[in-house]
Design an enzyme around this catalytic site. Structure first.
Site, PDB file in Angstrom:
ATOM      1  N   ARG A  61       0.808  -1.220   0.000  1.00 20.10           N
ATOM      2  CA  ARG A  61       0.000   0.000   0.000  1.00 20.10           C
ATOM      3  C   ARG A  61       0.837   1.265   0.000  1.00 20.10           C
ATOM      4  O   ARG A  61       0.341   2.332  -0.352  1.00 20.10           O
ATOM      5  CB  ARG A  61      -1.007  -0.023   1.136  1.00 20.10           C
ATOM      6  CG  ARG A  61      -2.079  -1.092   0.903  1.00 20.10           C
ATOM      7  CD  ARG A  61      -3.053  -1.170   2.021  1.00 20.10           C
ATOM      8  NE  ARG A  61      -2.330  -1.382   3.270  1.00 20.10           N
ATOM      9  CZ  ARG A  61      -2.741  -2.153   4.241  1.00 20.10           C
ATOM     10  NH1 ARG A  61      -3.868  -2.795   4.137  1.00 20.10           N
ATOM     11  NH2 ARG A  61      -2.034  -2.278   5.340  1.00 20.10           N
ATOM     12  N   GLU A  98       4.484  -8.272  15.724  1.00 21.60           N
ATOM     13  CA  GLU A  98       3.762  -8.726  16.912  1.00 21.60           C
ATOM     14  C   GLU A  98       3.236 -10.151  16.752  1.00 21.60           C
ATOM     15  O   GLU A  98       2.943 -10.822  17.718  1.00 21.60           O
ATOM     16  CB  GLU A  98       2.617  -7.762  17.274  1.00 21.60           C
ATOM     17  CG  GLU A  98       1.632  -7.471  16.169  1.00 21.60           C
ATOM     18  CD  GLU A  98       2.064  -6.370  15.210  1.00 21.60           C
ATOM     19  OE1 GLU A  98       1.280  -6.062  14.304  1.00 21.60           O
ATOM     20  OE2 GLU A  98       3.180  -5.834  15.315  1.00 21.60           O
TER      21      GLU A  98
END
Length: 175
Positions: A61, A98
Site C-alpha cells: 500500500r 507482533e
C-alpha cells in the site's frame, strides 16, 4: 480539512484480519481522483523544505501514493518489497512483528550512498515495518529524510517508535 476528507473516505472493516481488529481500509480514497491529488499536494506542501533524493514505498500500500509522490517531487521511487519479490540483487532486513517475523528487500542499486530517502506507507500502526526499512536504508548507506503516512493509528504508538529515527513525520489523518 484534508484530515476530515480522508476520514470520511476511509472504510472501517470490523474483525479483519482477525476478531477485535477494526481495519482502516484506504482503498475508497482511490475512487476519488481529486482527493488523491489533494493528498499528494498536502504531502508536497509539508515536504517543501526537506531535501529528498528518493521515495521508498513500503509494499504494497505504500506504492499507492509513494510512486505519485516521487513523480511529483521529481525523484526516483524505491519499492520496498517482501522477500523473494524483487528480481535483481537485493539487500535484506529481517524484523520481528507482533505476530511473527518478516523480511523486506531493496535492490542493491536502488540509491547511492548518502542519498536522503523519504519512507512512505499508507498507514502508521506500530512502526515495525518502517523501522526495519529505515535500518535497511542506513545499512545500505542512505539517510532517512523522514516518513509520510496517509493515516496514523496513534493509540499503537508507532510515532514514538520512529521519532528517534527522524522527527520529520507526516501523518495526514490520525486516529
Amino acid at each position: 480539512m484534508i484530515e476530515q476528507q480522508i476520514k470520511e473516505a476511509i472504510r472501517d472493516i470490523h474483525d479483519f484480519p482477525k476478531p477485535g481488529i477494526v481495519f482502516k481500509d484506504v482503498t475508497p480514497i482511490l475512487k476519488d481522483p481529486e482527493l488523491c491529488t489533494q493528498i499528494n499536494n498536502a504531502f508536497i506542501a509539508r515536504l517543501q523544505d526537506t531535501r529528498i533524493d528518493a521515495v521508498a514505498g513500503v509494499e504494497s500500500r505504500g506504492f499507492l501514493f509513494g510512486l505519485s509522490l516521487a513523480v511529483q517531487l521529481g525523484v526516483p521511487f524505491i519499492p520496498v518489497r517482501k522477500a523473494g519479490k524483487l528480481p535483481y540483487s537485493v539487500n535484506q532486513k529481517k524484523y520481528e512483528l507482533e505476530y511473527g517475523s518478516a523480511t523486506i528487500e531493496i535492490h542493491t542499486d536502488a540509491f547511492k550512498p548518502g542519498d536522503r530517502i523519504l519512507i512512505h506507507d499508507d498507514l502508521l500502526a506500530t512502526g515495525g515495518t518502517v523501522t526495519a526499512t529505515s535500518e535497511l536504508i542506513k545499512e545500505m548507506g542512505g539517510q532517512v529524510a523522514g516518513f509520510s503516512f496517509v493515516v496514523g493509528l496513534g493509540f499503537l504508538n508507532g510515532h514514538e517508535k520512529i521519532a528517534p529515527i527522524s522527527d520529520n513525520i507526516i501523518v495526514l489523518a490520525d486516529y
